[in-house]
Design a protein around this motif. Structure first.
Motif, PDB file in Angstrom:
ATOM      1  N   ASP A 231      -9.332 -56.833  -5.314  1.00  0.00           N
ATOM      2  CA  ASP A 231     -10.500 -57.305  -6.311  1.00  0.00           C
ATOM      3  C   ASP A 231     -11.785 -56.725  -5.828  1.00  0.00           C
ATOM      4  O   ASP A 231     -12.642 -56.172  -6.725  1.00  0.00           O
ATOM      5  CB  ASP A 231     -10.454 -58.655  -6.742  1.00  0.00           C
ATOM      6  CG  ASP A 231     -10.689 -59.489  -5.419  1.00  0.00           C
ATOM      7  OD1 ASP A 231     -10.327 -59.433  -4.430  1.00  0.00           O
ATOM      8  OD2 ASP A 231     -11.560 -60.659  -5.615  1.00  0.00           O
ATOM      9  N   ILE A 232     -12.336 -57.017  -4.516  1.00  0.00           N
ATOM     10  CA  ILE A 232     -13.540 -56.644  -4.212  1.00  0.00           C
ATOM     11  C   ILE A 232     -13.566 -55.085  -3.671  1.00  0.00           C
ATOM     12  O   ILE A 232     -14.627 -54.520  -4.081  1.00  0.00           O
ATOM     13  CB  ILE A 232     -13.628 -57.468  -2.641  1.00  0.00           C
ATOM     14  CG1 ILE A 232     -13.962 -58.695  -2.906  1.00  0.00           C
ATOM     15  CG2 ILE A 232     -14.773 -56.622  -1.995  1.00  0.00           C
ATOM     16  CD1 ILE A 232     -14.126 -59.716  -1.432  1.00  0.00           C
ATOM     17  N   LYS A 233     -12.307 -54.681  -3.310  1.00  0.00           N
ATOM     18  CA  LYS A 233     -12.291 -52.977  -3.062  1.00  0.00           C
ATOM     19  C   LYS A 233     -12.652 -52.467  -4.617  1.00  0.00           C
ATOM     20  O   LYS A 233     -13.253 -51.387  -4.595  1.00  0.00           O
ATOM     21  CB  LYS A 233     -10.884 -52.576  -2.585  1.00  0.00           C
ATOM     22  CG  LYS A 233     -10.557 -53.358  -1.159  1.00  0.00           C
ATOM     23  CD  LYS A 233      -9.247 -53.269  -0.750  1.00  0.00           C
ATOM     24  CE  LYS A 233      -8.905 -51.936  -0.629  1.00  0.00           C
ATOM     25  NZ  LYS A 233      -9.024 -51.364   0.695  1.00  0.00           N
ATOM     26  N   LEU A 234     -11.769 -52.922  -5.630  1.00  0.00           N
ATOM     27  CA  LEU A 234     -12.040 -52.311  -6.919  1.00  0.00           C
ATOM     28  C   LEU A 234     -13.561 -52.455  -7.446  1.00  0.00           C
ATOM     29  O   LEU A 234     -14.161 -51.282  -7.721  1.00  0.00           O
ATOM     30  CB  LEU A 234     -11.110 -52.905  -7.798  1.00  0.00           C
ATOM     31  CG  LEU A 234     -11.403 -52.366  -9.311  1.00  0.00           C
ATOM     32  CD1 LEU A 234     -10.989 -50.820  -9.312  1.00  0.00           C
ATOM     33  CD2 LEU A 234     -10.008 -52.975 -10.200  1.00  0.00           C
ATOM     34  N   GLY A 235     -14.145 -53.673  -7.113  1.00  0.00           N
ATOM     35  CA  GLY A 235     -15.445 -53.790  -7.501  1.00  0.00           C
ATOM     36  C   GLY A 235     -16.445 -52.938  -6.737  1.00  0.00           C
ATOM     37  O   GLY A 235     -17.356 -52.547  -7.455  1.00  0.00           O
TER      38      GLY A 235
ATOM     39  N   LEU B 154      -3.252 -53.192  -4.578  1.00  0.00           N
ATOM     40  CA  LEU B 154      -4.421 -52.096  -5.333  1.00  0.00           C
ATOM     41  C   LEU B 154      -4.497 -50.909  -4.235  1.00  0.00           C
ATOM     42  O   LEU B 154      -4.709 -49.807  -4.649  1.00  0.00           O
ATOM     43  CB  LEU B 154      -5.411 -52.814  -5.758  1.00  0.00           C
ATOM     44  CG  LEU B 154      -5.480 -53.724  -6.889  1.00  0.00           C
ATOM     45  CD1 LEU B 154      -6.883 -53.898  -7.176  1.00  0.00           C
ATOM     46  CD2 LEU B 154      -4.585 -53.079  -7.859  1.00  0.00           C
ATOM     47  N   SER B 155      -4.526 -50.963  -2.793  1.00  0.00           N
ATOM     48  CA  SER B 155      -4.749 -50.107  -1.830  1.00  0.00           C
ATOM     49  C   SER B 155      -3.602 -49.253  -1.765  1.00  0.00           C
ATOM     50  O   SER B 155      -3.849 -48.002  -1.196  1.00  0.00           O
ATOM     51  CB  SER B 155      -5.094 -50.870  -0.480  1.00  0.00           C
ATOM     52  OG  SER B 155      -6.347 -51.559  -0.646  1.00  0.00           O
ATOM     53  N   GLY B 156      -2.468 -49.387  -2.172  1.00  0.00           N
ATOM     54  CA  GLY B 156      -1.175 -48.461  -2.099  1.00  0.00           C
ATOM     55  C   GLY B 156      -0.580 -48.596  -0.707  1.00  0.00           C
ATOM     56  O   GLY B 156      -0.851 -47.242  -0.204  1.00  0.00           O
ATOM     57  N   GLY B 157      -0.162 -49.315  -0.049  1.00  0.00           N
ATOM     58  CA  GLY B 157       0.571 -49.375   1.378  1.00  0.00           C
ATOM     59  C   GLY B 157      -0.557 -49.404   2.329  1.00  0.00           C
ATOM     60  O   GLY B 157      -0.142 -49.058   3.477  1.00  0.00           O
TER      61      GLY B 157
END
Length: 450
Positions: A223-227, A281-284
Motif C-alpha cells: 500500500d505504501i509502495k503504490l502510494g 504488489l512488488s512481484g516476488g
C-alpha cells in the motif's frame, strides 16, 4: 672490577635448550576459525582488507563489457538528445548493516573507498548528461569529483534518522535547472522515502521534467509502495502541465519486478487493488509464499495509502509511460518476457530487475545500455565485485525530443477513448497479473524492511 678476557675466551658457549617433543595430533592454535559479523579484518601493508571467510576461495569472475542497443533510424528524430543514468550505488551504511547479503564478496571489494572509485569510473565511462543516484550516504566525495567534471548537484536526504538519500547530477554546460521540487513521503504517512522532481532546459530550447525516486523495499507494505509511486506520477504530471505539457522522464529503484502489479500500474495507468494482496504488489521481492493463502483484506488506511481515498479501490495516475528498456529489445540472454532486463541487481538473496527509466510522449528512446546476461552475473556469485562498485547495475538511456504533430494529438485522443472502453478488460488483466505475482521466482531480502 677488571674483566678477564682470557677466561672469557676459554669458557664454552652455552648450549641451547633441547626442543620439547611435539605431540601428534591437532594443536588448539591450528583450529579452523570462522569470521563473525563483529570481526574487523586486519590491514595488510599492501593495503587490502582480508576476510578470513573468503581466504582460499576462487576469485570472482570477470564480467563482459556492456553494449549499446540502438533504435531503428525510422523510430527516432534528429532533435536534441539527452542521456540519463539511473544508479543505486549501495549506501555504505546499508552494506555494513547487512553483511549477510555479501558473504561471497571480498572485503576489499566492500570497502567504500574502493567502491567509490569504481562507481565514479562507471559514471565517467558512460558520460551521461544526467545522473540519478539512489542510496547516497557519502555525498561529498562523489560531489567533489563530479563538480570537477562539470556537473552540478541536487541532493535530498531521506527523513527521520536515515543517512542516505537521492542525488541528481547534471552537466551545467548542457542543462539548466529551471525548477526544483521534492516529495517527503513521511508528510503523507508513506514512510521516510523521498523523491526529487526537477525541470531542466536542454541546450537552451527543449524542456522536460525529471523524477528520481527510491521506493520503499518492504514487500508487506504494498500500500505504501503504490502510494509513493502514485504520488510521484501525480506531482511530476502537475509540474509538466505547469510548464505547458513538457515530457517527463522517471528514473530510480522502484523496488518492483516486471511481473509485479506495481509495474502494471506504471505501464497501464491504473490498478484494481481489490484483486491483489498488498504483500504481493512488488512481484516476488519476498521469499514468503503468500500465494498459498487467501488475499488479505485491505484496511481503510491501507486503501487510502494506495489510492489516495479510503473508499476507492482503483488506483490511477495520469501519465502514459513507456519503459526505455522494454521499447528497445535486447539479447534474449538478458531480457525477460516484458522486454525488461532479467537483472539489474544481484546479491546473495536476490537476482532480478527493480531499476527503470520511464518516459512520456514528446520523447523517443534512441538507445539503451544493455545489461549483463544472467550467466555472467551468476559467475560473480554476487555484487559488488572488484570491477563493479554496487549491488545494482547502472542503467542508461538516450532520449531524443520528438516534434509534436497533429497526428500525434489525434492518436492521443483515440488512445484515451480506447482506455475508457476497456474498463472491463482491464479488470480481467489485473486478475491475471495477480495470479502471475503468486508464482514469481524472485527472492529478495533488503535493508529497508519495516
Amino acid at each position: 672490577m677488571a674483566y678477564n678476557t682470557s677466561r672469557a675466551r676459554l669458557s664454552p658457549p652455552a648450549r641451547p635448550a633441547a626442543p620439547r617433543p611435539r605431540k601428534r595430533g591437532r594443536s588448539p592454535s591450528a583450529a579452523v576459525w570462522c569470521a563473525s559479523s563483529d570481526y574487523v579484518a586486519p590491514f595488510e601493508p599492501r593495503g587490502r582488507w582480508q576476510n578470513p571467510a573468503w581466504h582460499g576461495r576462487a576469485p570472482q569472475a570477470r564480467v563482459p563489457s556492456r553494449q549499446w542497443i540502438v533504435a531503428d533510424e525510422a523510430s527516432t528524430s534528429g532533435g536534441d538528445a539527452c542521456t540519463i543514468m539511473s544508479y543505486n550505488i549501495l549506501a555504505d551504511t546499508h552494506a555494513g548493516n547487512h553483511p549477510e547479503l555479501y558473504l561471497h564478496v571480498p572485503w576489499d571489494a566492500m570497502r567504500w573507498d574502493s567502491r567509490r572509485r569504481l562507481i565514479l569510473r562507471e559514471i565517467r565511462q558512460w558520460d551521461s548528461d544526467l545522473v540519478c543516484l539512489q542510496e547516497v550516504d557519502k555525498l561529498r566525495g562523489i560531489a567533489e569529483d563530479m563538480q570537477k567534471r562539470g556537473y552540478k548537484c541536487s541532493f535530498k536526504r531521506r527523513t527521520w534518522d536515515a543517512e542516505d538519500g537521492c542525488a541528481t547530477f547534471w552537466k551545467s554546460g548542457r542543462l539548466r535547472l529551471l525548477e526544483e521540487d521534492c516529495i517527503e513521503f513521511s508528510e503523507f504517512n508513506l514512510w521516510n522515502n523521498v523523491a526529487q522532481i526537477l525541470v531542466f532546459e536542454l541546450s537552451g530550447s527543449q524542456k522536460f521534467v525529471l523524477g528520481n525516486i527510491h521506493v520503499l523495499f518492504s514487500p508487506k507494505r504494498g500500500d505504501i509502495k503504490l502510494g509513493q509511486i502514485r504520488m510521484l506520477l501525480e506531482k511530476a504530471n502537475a509540474l509538466a502541465e505547469k510548464w505547458d505539457g513538457i515530457p517527463i522522464v522517471l528514473a530510480g529503484d522502484f523496488n518492483c519486478t516486471p511481473d509485479s502489479a506495481l509495474y502494471k500500474f506504471l505501464s497501464t495507468m491504473k490498478l484494481d487493488i481489490s484483486l491483489h494482496d498488498r504483500r504481493q504488489l512488488s512481484g516476488g521481492l519476498d521469499n514468503s509464499e503468500f500465494g498459498l493463502y487467501e488475499l488479505s483484506r485491505w484496511s481503510a488506511a491501507e486503501v487510502r495509502n494506495a489510492t489516495g481515498y479510503s473508499n476507492v479501490m482503483v488506483a490511477r495516475h495520469p501519465l502514459k509511460l513507456s519503459s526505455s528498456y522494454a521499447i528497445l529489445k535486447g539479447n534474449s540472454s538478458n531480457r525477460g518476457d516484458h522486454g525488461e532486463p532479467l537483472a539489474t541487481s544481484f546479491h546473495k538473496k536476490f537476482l532480478g530487475t527493480v531499476d527503470y527509466l520511464w518516459y512520456t510522449r514528446g520523447l523517443e528512446c534512441s538507445r539503451v545500455l544493455d545489461t549483463l546476461p544472467l550467466g555472467a552475473l551468476r559467475r560473480t556469485r554476487g555484487l559488488p565485485t572488484r570491477e563493479m562498485g554496487s549491488d545494482h547495475l547502472p542503467i542508461v538511456a538516450e532520449f531524443v525530443f520528438a516534434e509534436r504533430t497533429q497526428d500525434d494529438s489525434q492518436q492521443e485522443d483515440e488512445s484515451e477513448e480506447e482506455d475508457e472502453s476497456d474498463e472491463e478488460d482491464e479488470s480481467e488483466q489485473d486478475y491475471d497479473s495477480a495470479q502471475k505475482a503468486t508464482t514469481s521466482k524472485h527472492i529478495y531480502f533488503s535493508d529497508s524492511d519495516d
